[in-house]
Design a protein around this motif. Structure first.
Motif, PDB file in Angstrom:
ATOM      1  N   HIS A  54      27.770  37.658  39.697  1.00  0.00           N
ATOM      2  CA  HIS A  54      28.499  38.039  38.482  1.00  0.00           C
ATOM      3  C   HIS A  54      28.322  39.533  38.194  1.00  0.00           C
ATOM      4  O   HIS A  54      29.274  40.209  37.803  1.00  0.00           O
ATOM      5  CB  HIS A  54      28.026  37.194  37.297  1.00  0.00           C
ATOM      6  CG  HIS A  54      28.867  37.344  36.086  1.00  0.00           C
ATOM      7  ND1 HIS A  54      30.121  36.775  35.971  1.00  0.00           N
ATOM      8  CD2 HIS A  54      28.660  38.026  34.938  1.00  0.00           C
ATOM      9  CE1 HIS A  54      30.633  37.095  34.798  1.00  0.00           C
ATOM     10  NE2 HIS A  54      29.773  37.854  34.147  1.00  0.00           N
ATOM     11  N   GLY A  55      27.117  40.042  38.393  1.00  0.00           N
ATOM     12  CA  GLY A  55      26.866  41.472  38.177  1.00  0.00           C
ATOM     13  C   GLY A  55      27.684  42.342  39.120  1.00  0.00           C
ATOM     14  O   GLY A  55      28.297  43.329  38.703  1.00  0.00           O
ATOM     15  N   LEU A  56      27.713  41.968  40.399  1.00  0.00           N
ATOM     16  CA  LEU A  56      28.495  42.723  41.389  1.00  0.00           C
ATOM     17  C   LEU A  56      29.997  42.631  41.106  1.00  0.00           C
ATOM     18  O   LEU A  56      30.703  43.634  41.171  1.00  0.00           O
ATOM     19  CB  LEU A  56      28.207  42.214  42.805  1.00  0.00           C
ATOM     20  CG  LEU A  56      26.889  42.624  43.429  1.00  0.00           C
ATOM     21  CD1 LEU A  56      26.660  41.847  44.729  1.00  0.00           C
ATOM     22  CD2 LEU A  56      26.826  44.119  43.668  1.00  0.00           C
ATOM     23  N   ASN A  57      30.469  41.417  40.811  1.00  0.00           N
ATOM     24  CA  ASN A  57      31.897  41.262  40.514  1.00  0.00           C
ATOM     25  C   ASN A  57      32.300  42.067  39.286  1.00  0.00           C
ATOM     26  O   ASN A  57      33.387  42.650  39.256  1.00  0.00           O
ATOM     27  CB  ASN A  57      32.244  39.777  40.310  1.00  0.00           C
ATOM     28  CG  ASN A  57      32.588  39.085  41.605  1.00  0.00           C
ATOM     29  OD1 ASN A  57      33.217  39.650  42.483  1.00  0.00           O
ATOM     30  ND2 ASN A  57      32.155  37.845  41.732  1.00  0.00           N
ATOM     31  N   GLY A  58      31.425  42.108  38.282  1.00  0.00           N
ATOM     32  CA  GLY A  58      31.708  42.905  37.085  1.00  0.00           C
ATOM     33  C   GLY A  58      31.818  44.387  37.409  1.00  0.00           C
ATOM     34  O   GLY A  58      32.691  45.088  36.883  1.00  0.00           O
TER      35      GLY A  58
END
Length: 169
Positions: free
Chosen positions: A153-157
């Motif tokens: 989720h952090g990377l996709n954000g």
């Protein structure tokens, strides 16, 4: 030759986006223990766009390394959007990065409460000299699964925000 896993694929795309813009990334991680930085540095050439990572697992580390105000931790707790925002801003201040992500949460199996159950993870993303966005997610699964979902989720954000910035440029 092994297939690239999903996290490496996201990190590869993020790196290409940042490299094309001449921009740098930093990460401030708590519950993921450097997992996002590991995913990024698994990419060959990431030294051209990843500046540094901060693993600030304890409250003292958040204060010492990132300048998170004690009052923020006392009022809102380590797992809060307010703390994630302070972490991401501190990561930008203490690096040469243009982009930052912060992750703080409860991976389990213990440590949760009725208000903040296991799987609660708070994120913040920021671009230097621009706004900061925060979000709270609730992931399911065991400790490893919560941590992996948080890294994804952090990377996709980051990828979403960096690509949007590229479109506006």
């Amino acid at each position: 030759m092994r297939a690239m896993n999903e996290l490496e694929d996201i990190a590869q795309r993020l790196g290409a986006t940042l490299l094309a813009r001449g921009e740098w990334l930093t990460a401030a991680e708590s519950c993921t223990g450097g997992g996002l930085a590991q995913s990024v540095t698994a990419i060959a050439g990431s030294s051209g766009w990843f500046d540094r990572g901060f693993v600030t697992y304890s409250n003292a580390a958040k204060i010492d390394m990132l300048g998170v105000p004690e009052t923020t931790l006392e009022r809102h707790g380590a797992v809060s959007e307010q703390t994630a925002r302070a972490m991401v801003q501190g990561a930008l201040r203490h690096s040469r990065a243009d982009w930052a992500v912060a992750i703080t949460g409860i991976a389990g199996p213990a440590g949760g409460s009725a208000e903040k159950p296991v799987g609660t993870v708070c994120f913040a993303w920021a671009q230097k000299d621009s706004g900061c966005e925060a979000q709270t997610c609730h992931f399911s699964g065991d400790r490893a699964e919560v941590r992996e979902q948080a890294v994804r989720h952090g990377l996709n954000g980051l990828l979403k925000r960096a690509m949007a910035a590229s479109m506006q440029a």
